[in-house]
Scaffold this active site. Structure first.
Site, mmCIF file in Angstrom:
data_model
loop_
_atom_site.group_PDB
_atom_site.id
_atom_site.type_symbol
_atom_site.label_atom_id
_atom_site.label_comp_id
_atom_site.label_asym_id
_atom_site.label_seq_id
_atom_site.Cartn_x
_atom_site.Cartn_y
_atom_site.Cartn_z
ATOM 1 N N GLU A 46 -12.420 3.352 17.335
ATOM 2 C CA GLU A 46 -11.340 4.097 16.691
ATOM 3 C C GLU A 46 -10.874 5.289 17.513
ATOM 4 O OE1 GLU A 46 -10.333 5.928 12.234
ATOM 5 O OE2 GLU A 46 -12.266 4.951 12.608
ATOM 6 N N ARG A 99 0.812 -1.216 0.000
ATOM 7 C CA ARG A 99 0.000 0.000 0.000
ATOM 8 C C ARG A 99 0.849 1.271 0.000
ATOM 9 N NH1 ARG A 99 -5.126 -1.206 4.096
ATOM 10 N NH2 ARG A 99 -6.144 -2.773 2.783
#
Length: 568
Positions: free
Chosen positions: A374, A286
């Site tokens: 998160e 990535r």
């Protein structure tokens, strides 16, 4: 002023918030679950369309230790290994519990089906289907929340400050987005489950709710943040043609499962120009893919929407349908025929590894203040393993809910009427003390998003970060005082945007200051002026407010005692 009262206040009603509410209610606490959008229909969980990583070992042999090893490998040496271990150990319990509650995980030969994903050693990622995992688990949690009479749900309520007295959270002030009224909320414990910060960036894959408010609320309350520099940028987010009702990061499994070619605007393959090659398998990492795409754009070889082409025209329709049958039909409904045209993709902010510094019970250093999902920092280190996000929401949500409910039983919290009233009066005056030219909050939000993308995005330098910090400080010092806020009371979007901008600027400053201080490249944090990892920075960075300013310090990562971690 209007006032609400509860044992446990939960800020944010996505996957982590709903799981926390269920857990707290099961422990006997009264719960107020609030969201600035619709309860159970906002945040990141409901948008996730792919997979959830858990070591069930039902597809092929697996173990908690192996899942943990993959998580730590992805984290580049900066994981809080105790939190990482908790995520891996409790993940299977939460998935099986969701199965009991009615989530229809995909099955094969009588067991929950699991697939491979980048960074995993084995097939570990379960799903409902490749389009609806997030919506399906959100629906399950909404149903379960509705079964508990102790859980009150309030939508369109934006918490804008946590009330703290003598080092303990005792409630919050919130803005009713319907009538514009400020509301005080009395609570014995508060859980911040308001998600991440990817809305800070012009290009992002997240819900419009993800403006980083949880981090700002925690800082203002006296809590610490950790590793705020680590923003995960997904390299092949969807840019064009227009895609409605589908996850913009959906292309990853297409690419690694079928082999999608990355082409520049001149329809040339280009990965090999940047120190890597796909070798015909089209599986460049990535970070390399993101760097290559952005450099091609810089060189004037980008696509019309500022990215690269992802091309599947060399794949037959039979192969496409065999791998992603229903998804192909959804794409066709959007006017996208992969056998005839490529799509445009590019890096976009996707997830945040940093967050509120907590212990194993999701407790911050402020008594009575917890975090979930998160909003929590530390478990993923410098980079998150694919599929761990929803697992994190479930595990940390359940843990926070249980811990907060237990805390309530021991609590001697008292409502501080004078402090609450003083906070309300201060917040009522926000943005109204300027006589010169004014600016719309939404326009300043857009400027901040552009600034963060261009100066603090996937690839950073000291010069760009310094410029970003200077403008952020100017916006805090000057622009927050000249906001143009309409006088209407009902559905005053300007008022909501103004308070959101205030939080976004605090969180943006935390990201930029942290990125400036980490003079190396590691995981998701990439410095073009310091392109290699530096072992002297194999430390976590902690932020707090001291004397009304952000201050940082470095700490050693929490390591797990391997002798005590054997879970086979």
């Amino acid at each position: 002023m209007p006032q609400l009262s509860t044992d446990v206040l939960i800020v944010g009603a996505g996957g982590a918030g709903m799981y926390a509410a269920i857990a707290a209610a099961r422990k006997g606490a009264s719960v107020l679950l609030v969201d600035k959008g619709q309860v159970g229909r906002g945040g990141a969980t409901i948008m996730a369309q792919m997979t959830v990583a858990v070591a069930l070992g039902e597809q092929e042999p697996d173990s908690i230790d192996l899942h943990l090893a993959d998580t730590l490998q992805a984290g580049r040496g900066l994981c809080n290994e105790e939190l990482s271990a908790l995520l891996c150990e409790a993940g299977p319990k939460r998935i099986l519990e969701m199965d009991e509650w009615g989530t229809r995980w995909a099955r094969e030969n009588g067991h929950i089906k699991q697939e491979m994903a980048p960074g995993h050693s084995v097939k570990r990622c379960c799903y409902v289907d490749f389009l609806n995992t997030g919506p399906a688990v959100a629906a399950t949690l909404r149903r379960k929340v509705s079964e508990h009479s102790a859980i009150r749900r309030v939508s369109n309520l934006a918490v804008i400050e946590i009330l703290v007295s003598d080092g303990r959270a005792f409630g919050a002030v919130a803005l009713n987005l319907v009538d514009g009224e400020l509301i005080s909320i009395q609570a014995k414990a508060v859980i911040l489950a308001a998600g991440g910060l990817t809305k800070l960036f012009e290009r992002n894959s997240a819900s419009a709710n993800m403006g980083g408010e949880a981090y700002a609320l925690a800082l203002w309350a006296g809590a610490e943040l950790i590793d705020m520099e680590f923003v995960q940028f997904f390299p092949i987010g969807h840019l064009a043609p227009r895609l409605v009702g589908m996850d913009p990061i959906m292309w990853d499994p297409f690419r690694y499962k079928l082999g999608g070619k990355l082409l520049n605007g001149q329809f040339e393959e280009f990965i090999d120009r940047y120190g890597s090659t796909d070798f015909g398998k089209y599986n460049a990492t990535r970070d390399v893919a993101a760097y290559a795409i952005l450099k091609e754009v810089e060189a004037g070889r980008g696509t019309p929407h500022g990215g690269a082409y992802l091309d599947f025209r060399h794949i037959s329709e039979t192969q496409l349908r065999g791998a992603f049958g229903p998804v192909i039909d959804r794409l066709l409904a959007n006017g996208i025929d992969l056998t005839k045209l490529p799509v445009e993709v590019g890096p976009m902010a996707h997830y945040h590894m940093g967050g509120i510094r907590v212990d194993m019970n999701m407790r911050s250093r402020v008594e009575g203040l917890y975090a979930a999902g998160e909003a929590v920092g530390g478990a993923n280190g410098a980079n998150r393993l694919s599929g761990n996000a929803i697992t994190e929401a479930f595990v940390f949500g359940e843990r926070a809910g249980c811990a907060a409910a237990e805390n309530v039983k021991r609590s001697s919290t008292r409502w501080d009427e004078k402090l609450a009233a003083k906070t309300l009066e201060r917040l009522k005056a926000f943005g109204g003390n300027y006589d010169g030219d004014r600016a719309a909050p939404v326009s300043l939000q857009a400027e901040l998003q552009k600034l963060m993308w261009e100066q603090a995005g996937p690839f950073r330098t000291a010069d760009r970060l310094t410029a970003a910090l200077a403008r952020i400080e100017e916006m805090q010092r000057r622009d927050l005082l000249r906001l143009c806020i309409g006088d209407e009371r009902r559905f005053n979007v300007d008022l909501h945007d103004a308070f959101e901008l205030r939080a976004m600027l605090t969180t943006a400053e935390a990201v930029v200051r942290s990125a400036l201080a980490r003079r190396e490249s590691r995981g998701a944090h990439q410095r073009e002026d310091f392109p290699a990892p530096d072992e002297t920075f194999l430390k976590n960075q902690v932020l707090e407010i001291k004397n009304d300013k952000l201050a940082n310090r470095w700490i050693s990562p929490i390591r797990l005692n391997r002798a005590e971690s054997g879970n086979g």
